[in-house]
Write a protein that holds these residues in place. Structure first.
Motif, mmCIF file in Angstrom:
data_model
loop_
_atom_site.group_PDB
_atom_site.id
_atom_site.type_symbol
_atom_site.label_atom_id
_atom_site.label_comp_id
_atom_site.label_asym_id
_atom_site.label_seq_id
_atom_site.Cartn_x
_atom_site.Cartn_y
_atom_site.Cartn_z
ATOM 1 N N GLU A 115 -4.214 -9.490 -6.092
ATOM 2 C CA GLU A 115 -3.407 -8.555 -5.298
ATOM 3 C C GLU A 115 -2.037 -9.127 -4.960
ATOM 4 N N ASP A 117 -11.890 -2.547 -2.544
ATOM 5 C CA ASP A 117 -11.648 -3.486 -1.452
ATOM 6 C C ASP A 117 -10.514 -4.406 -1.894
ATOM 7 N N ARG A 118 -9.705 -4.828 -0.929
ATOM 8 C CA ARG A 118 -8.602 -5.736 -1.268
ATOM 9 C C ARG A 118 -9.022 -7.166 -0.959
ATOM 10 N N GLU A 140 0.831 -1.212 0.000
ATOM 11 C CA GLU A 140 0.000 0.000 0.000
ATOM 12 C C GLU A 140 0.866 1.263 0.000
ATOM 13 N N VAL A 200 -1.992 -4.693 4.930
ATOM 14 C CA VAL A 200 -2.834 -3.900 4.023
ATOM 15 C C VAL A 200 -3.964 -3.226 4.821
ATOM 16 N N ASN A 218 0.341 -12.252 -8.980
ATOM 17 C CA ASN A 218 -0.231 -10.903 -8.932
ATOM 18 C C ASN A 218 -0.109 -10.165 -10.258
ATOM 19 N N GLN A 227 -6.533 -1.452 -10.448
ATOM 20 C CA GLN A 227 -5.726 -0.802 -9.408
ATOM 21 C C GLN A 227 -6.418 0.410 -8.786
ATOM 22 N N VAL A 230 -10.740 -5.279 3.729
ATOM 23 C CA VAL A 230 -9.728 -6.235 3.284
ATOM 24 C C VAL A 230 -10.260 -7.632 3.583
#
Lengths: 309, 276
Positions: B111, B61-62, A69, B127, B105, B56, B140
């Motif tokens: 991710e 949300d991851r 991040e 994260v 990834n 990206q 996440v």
């Protein structure tokens, strides 16, 4: 220039603290390792400091998530623990994924000479060298630690292992400050026959070695992940190269130079001086010199002294 | 209504996963099948906020898939969601393809490269921590296999996540009770798993991992931070779900059905729409 009384650790952490004060993206994760300079970060920047406890693997993983991040993350622990305990995590996150985590390991070589083999950092360079794309900065003084910190902030997108010694050593003056890009610094210009390459805690021996061997050129090596082309061309000028390190001779500085000489067909003979792994690990105590000699690393003849066993 | 629509998507996904693995002769079919409803809930049940046209997008949300061996499922779901053309699935683990047996990834929508187990929760924790530090609102989600719960790093990260009150982190355990060579409770018992996570400081919800209603309601309100701690959804599933001929059998980890008869049986099982 940093005073010799300042530890490498505090010199590095002070630079990080100064950057962190003006950049909220600088995050510090300690695996329960402390330092006076770290107390400043903990006290003044609590939102940027996390103590992960003695969980080095988790420290690397959390740091990787933060780096994913775009945070500028430093992890901090004893050198042999934050590297060897975490190899797969480092491999996947920092080498495969190229996440620019900065690992700070305190305890290169026999820094913890009173603690036994669990704490000796004598294969960390070898294993970290195996992972493509991770820079290895080997620090010899508080001044070099300060320069290394700035280098990290100037090149923030690279995964890196910063290897510190626990002891404070005088900074050995040379031709300018350490250039962590080319990876070397001339400490003493002798002739063009013999070149001594020296790294980490052994750099402090350079003035005495130069005094005993005035015709020998002495160079400090600050990068142990690769030999820059410019440095390689310098090495090629010498017919005999001696590599000196407080690390197993397998995989450290000497191996790096042997590989470079072989791969580029350089016209020089290389001698590796380091810790001989033939007898495995050591439970000897009584200081670094005792341990060095126990591993077959005797500096007496380089220092112009009568060779002792 | 929604549940019926999701069931239809899940059935299509199962077919695509099976066919891509048969075509390439490799892939973790059974590990994928157990997590179908979980992934379909996330991506098609309105839980995950992502933009296929902008993988990206910073506000997304991851989704961290720690059990990277279920890549056939993830790739199928992502292609169905529009992250890349469905044709890419035909190249699975092939020379001209874009991806292999474990997750990478470099694929749009993925991710994290995973495959080495015990990594995903720690990275997801980092994260989630970054999002909190940045005061960003995204969630996440992290999918773990139960087989990787034997990795010590999982519990190191669980402690850290709970201590730091990462209530933007939702961990989903695909609890199919099978690891590579044996049932978890035969090997080294994981139960009582809910109590373990509770004692580590998690908000724990146990659901039938093939039931859309239960899956969706288990994650309801988490975006509103209705709890202070991270949440773990223990989704009890069947490894190989939807294909009885591949289920409940440890030796079928990591392989597609082998031989004409087994392939025919697997296809027939799926066509029947076996009750989950």
């Amino acid at each position: 220039m940093m005073s010799a009384s300042v530890s490498q650790r505090d010199a590095l952490l002070t630079e990080i603290y100064n950057r962190a004060k003006v950049d909220r993206d600088v995050i510090f994760i300690s695996a329960d390792m402390g330092a006076p300079a770290l107390d400043l970060i903990r006290r003044d920047l609590p939102g940027q400091f996390f103590n992960a406890g003695i969980s080095e693997q988790n420290a690397i993983l959390v740091a990787s998530g933060l780096a994913l991040e775009k945070k500028k993350v430093f992890t901090f622990a004893i050198a042999s623990f934050i590297t060897i305990n975490c190899l797969e995590k480092i491999r996947v996150q920092m080498s495969v994924m190229k996440l620019p985590v900065q690992i700070i390991g305190v305890g290169g070589g026999f820094s913890y000479c009173d603690s036994g083999p669990t704490h000796h950092g004598i294969e960390d360079v070898a294993v970290m060298r195996a992972f493509p794309g991770i820079e290895i900065l080997n620090i010899s003084s508080a001044e070099n630690a300060r320069v290394a910190a700035n280098f990290c902030f100037e090149h923030p997108n690279t995964p890196r292992y910063i290897r510190l010694d626990r002891e404070s050593f005088n900074h050995v003056p040379g031709e300018g400050e350490m250039n962590f890009y080319t990876g070397f610094r001339v400490l003493h210009q002798g002739g063009t026959e013999k070149l001594l390459l020296i790294t980490g805690n052994l750099v402090e021996k350079a003035p005495a070695i130069a005094k005993a061997n005035p015709t020998m050129t002495i160079v400090e090596v600050g990068r142990l992940d690769r030999v820059h082309e410019f440095f390689r061309n310098e090495i090629a000028k010498y017919s005999q190269v001696i590599c000196l390190e407080e690390h197993f001779i397998n995989g450290g500085l000497g191996t790096l130079i042997v590989e470079t000489v072989m791969d580029h067909n350089l016209p020089c003979r290389v001698q590796r001086m380091g810790l001989n792994p033939v007898n495995g690990y050591s439970y000897k105590y009584g200081g670094r010199d005792v341990l060095r000699k126990d591993f077959g690393l005797n500096l007496d003849h380089l220092l112009g002294e009568k060779v002792t066993s | 209504m929604m549940s019926e629509e999701l069931k239809k998507i899940a059935h299509e996904v199962r077919n695509d996963v099976l066919e891509m693995c048969i075509s390439s002769g490799t892939g973790h079919v059974t590990s994928s099948m157990s997590a179908v409803e979980i992934l379909v809930s996330l991506y098609f049940g309105g839980l995950v906020n992502v933009r296929a046209e902008d993988p990206q997008w910073p506000g997304r949300d991851r989704v961290i898939i720690s059990k990277g061996q279920c890549s056939p499922l993830i790739y199928t779901v992502l292609s169905k969601k529009g992250f890349f053309p469905k044709e890419w699935l035909n190249g699975f683990a092939k020379r001209a393809g874009n991806f292999g047996v474990h997750l990478q990834n470099s694929v749009p929508g993925v991710e994290l490269t995973t495959g080495a187990l015990g990594h995903g929760l720690g990275v997801a924790t980092g994260v989630a921590l970054a999002a909190k530090l940045n005061r960003e609102l995204q969630m996440v989600y992290c999918l773990l296999g139960d087989g990787e719960l034997y990795e010590g790093s999982i519990w190191e990260s669980a402690m850290f996540a709970a201590h730091n009150q990462l209530n933007n982190l939702v961990v989903i355990v695909d609890r199919n009770f099978l690891a590579t060579t044996d049932f978890t409770e035969n090997m080294v018992a994981l139960e009582p798993l809910d109590k373990k996570f509770e004692s580590f400081g998690f908000n724990v919800v146990k659901v039938d991992g093939h039931n859309f209603d239960q899956l969706l309601s288990s994650m309801e309100g988490l975006r509103n931070r209705k709890v202070r701690q991270p949440t773990v959804i223990i989704a009890e599933t069947v490894k190989g779900a939807g294909i009885p001929s591949l289920s409940h059998n440890p030796v079928l980890h990591g392989v597609p059905p082998q031989g004409a008869q087994a392939i025919q049986q697997a296809r027939a099982d799926l066509a029947k729409g076996a009750k989950l």
